[in-house]
Design an enzyme around this catalytic site. Structure first.
Site, mmCIF file in Angstrom:
data_model
loop_
_atom_site.group_PDB
_atom_site.id
_atom_site.type_symbol
_atom_site.label_atom_id
_atom_site.label_comp_id
_atom_site.label_asym_id
_atom_site.label_seq_id
_atom_site.Cartn_x
_atom_site.Cartn_y
_atom_site.Cartn_z
ATOM 1 N N LYS A 157 0.872 -1.175 0.000
ATOM 2 C CA LYS A 157 0.000 0.000 0.000
ATOM 3 C C LYS A 157 0.914 1.232 0.000
ATOM 4 O O LYS A 157 1.377 1.677 1.026
ATOM 5 C CB LYS A 157 -0.895 0.010 1.236
ATOM 6 C CG LYS A 157 -2.223 0.778 1.081
ATOM 7 C CD LYS A 157 -2.108 2.237 0.699
ATOM 8 C CE LYS A 157 -1.752 3.102 1.886
ATOM 9 N NZ LYS A 157 -1.739 4.558 1.516
ATOM 10 N N SER A 210 4.973 8.967 9.542
ATOM 11 C CA SER A 210 5.109 9.855 10.697
ATOM 12 C C SER A 210 4.932 9.064 11.985
ATOM 13 O O SER A 210 4.272 8.015 12.010
ATOM 14 C CB SER A 210 4.067 10.971 10.634
ATOM 15 O OG SER A 210 2.766 10.455 10.883
ATOM 16 N N CYS A 265 13.750 10.787 6.952
ATOM 17 C CA CYS A 265 13.869 10.632 8.402
ATOM 18 C C CYS A 265 15.320 10.626 8.874
ATOM 19 O O CYS A 265 15.567 10.614 10.068
ATOM 20 C CB CYS A 265 13.160 9.366 8.853
ATOM 21 S SG CYS A 265 13.863 7.852 8.190
ATOM 22 N N GLU A 355 9.300 17.449 13.866
ATOM 23 C CA GLU A 355 10.005 17.052 12.652
ATOM 24 C C GLU A 355 9.565 17.991 11.534
ATOM 25 O O GLU A 355 8.396 18.009 11.154
ATOM 26 C CB GLU A 355 9.687 15.603 12.287
ATOM 27 C CG GLU A 355 10.464 15.114 11.080
ATOM 28 C CD GLU A 355 10.208 13.651 10.752
ATOM 29 O OE1 GLU A 355 11.140 12.984 10.270
ATOM 30 O OE2 GLU A 355 9.077 13.179 10.978
#
Length: 464
Positions: A157, A210, A265, A355
């Protein structure tokens, strides 16, 4: 009913590329059913036979390297060089998967006279991989080849923002010899993610995204008794000591916080300057000023994301940060934020906690190494961290003390190479193990232990 569609937009132009059909929960159920029916014949192949198909897939990735990079650039907005590097990393992980016949081996031991114990790895079953927009090729391929070569069927997905690369990946896999029902792409949004978490016949799930959503997916899927590994966000601190090599440090940090437009990240988020590091900070600014949006700096994925980044910068400035280099208000087509450097950032500011996911570097100043390490370790995240110094003892000290899953010494993006694994600590990861490397073998398989005795004349004991 007519299928819902979603527009795929090029962030570099904000122009629609194509519309892609969105799948329904019924589509997911059908995909899982097909995978279950196809699974026995795929599992019935030897590990070596599946590895040979992965060799074909690796060749297919190499042959389609430019095609994949073009798709990545179009739907993600990163530079073509960054897109090619992403495909190269996918190839590297696939090569690791090809080595499974040599490393995913069982163990046999004679535990008593005439009695042997051995173990063997078997597939988990139908598994799912939920991936983000920022690496349309690399992140799915962290799991695709490893899960498949170990005998699993996979449902991918991808982020609804970047479905085109995933569909091309599926085509390459099927051409390589992976049966179509063994690898299927399901496009969708939150409804599909929740259905994957709840589906009783999906045994394992990996997720990258996230932290907020990673935690939600982990809780929901694990409550449904699935094997789950979710990688979340990050706030990566790079500690700079006065003795650091000026040019090497500056080029590494500039590349780290601007690479992939900061939408990764492992991007440098905070430069922690220990003592007098003015010459290094000046050089970081100098190098960053040469990085040009649209040329060697990619676009932000959406206009909404761009506005969020610029709001975080404005709020930091309001709260007392000094804007050393301002990348806001880029006057060009597309969603761009230029390299941005903020000095005098404090731990209380929103931008030091959130972030940013953009090409923004925050500078914090401390007097000693202990304070620098403490700043990183107080952060909720623990993905990556690093230190820049020419002192081996200080590098060893900082590496030992940092609370992060991946640590670099004089490296701006401390991502390990295969077979070393990718994975953070703290709020950057939910679940056990890592998503790549040897650790991933345990996640995508289950171990069967077989004890055998052939000597009926031997006395019966507790092992009988």
């Amino acid at each position: 009913l007519e299928k819902q569609t979603i527009a795929v937009v090029n962030p570099a132009t904000n122009q629609e590329i194509v519309k892609v059909d969105m799948n329904t929960v019924e589509d997911l159920n059908e995909a899982v059913s097909k995978a279950n029916k196809a699974l026995p014949s795929w599992k019935g192949l030897t590990l070596k036979a599946r590895a040979e198909i992965m060799y074909n897939y690796r060749d297919g990735l190499k042959q389609n390297r430019t095609v994949l990079a073009d798709l990545i650039q179009a739907e993600n907005g990163k530079t073509h060089g960054e897109a090619l590097a992403e495909v190269d990393k996918a190839i590297e992980v696939t090569e690791f998967a090809c080595s499974m016949p040599q490393i995913a081996t069982g163990e046999t031991l004679e535990v008593s006279r005439g009695v042997t114990c051995r173990d063997q790895l078997e597939a988990v079953g139908v598994v799912a991989c939920i991936t983000p927009f920022n690496f349309p090729c690399m992140v799915p391929n962290w799991t695709i080849s490893i899960a498949l070569v170990l005998g699993n069927a996979m449902i991918l997905k991808p982020s609804e923002k970047v479905p085109l690369t995933a569909l091309k990946n599926a085509e390459i896999l099927h051409t390589a010899g992976v049966p179509k029902d063994m690898f299927q792409v399901i496009n969708g949004d939150r409804e599909i993610v929740e259905a994957i978490c709840d589906h009783p016949e999906i045994s394992a799930i990996s997720f990258v995204g996230s932290t907020k959503i990673a935690e939600t997916v982990y809780k929901r899927a694990s409550q449904n008794l699935k094997q789950v590994l979710c990688l979340g966000g990050a706030k990566n601190y790079l500690i700079v000591l006065p003795d650091a090599h000026v040019d090497m440090t500056a080029s590494n940090i500039a590349a780290s916080f601007t690479g992939c437009a900061g939408q990764r990240c492992m991007a440098a988020s905070v430069l922690v300057a220990v003592g007098d590091c003015e010459s290094i900070i000046s050089k970081v600014k100098e190098v960053s000023m040469t990085i040009t949006p649209g040329k060697d700096l990619g676009a932000i994925i959406t206009e909404e994301s761009k506005n969020r980044i610029e709001t975080l910068i404005a709020n930091a400035e309001r709260d007392g940060a000094t804007v050393v280099l301002d990348g806001r208000n880029i006057s060009m087509e597309g969603s761009y934020v230029g390299p941005t450097i903020l000095d005098n950032v404090t731990p209380e500011m929103e931008i030091s906690k959130e972030e940013v996911f953009g090409p923004v570097l925050c500078i914090m100043r401390v007097d000693n190494v202990e304070e620098a390490v403490s700043l990183q370790n107080q952060c909720n995240y623990g993905n990556g961290a690093g230190v820049f110094t020419q002192s081996g003892s200080l590098a060893a000290y900082v590496s030992e003390k940092l609370s992060a899953g991946m640590v670099g010494v004089n490296i701006g993006v401390p991502v390990p190479r295969e077979p070393f694994s990718f994975g953070g600590w703290n709020a950057s990861k939910f679940g056990t193990g890592d998503i790549t490397g040897k650790s991933s073998i345990q996640f995508w398989s289950k171990k069967k232990k077989i004890t055998t005795k052939w000597n009926p004349e031997d006395q019966i004991n507790w092992m009988s």
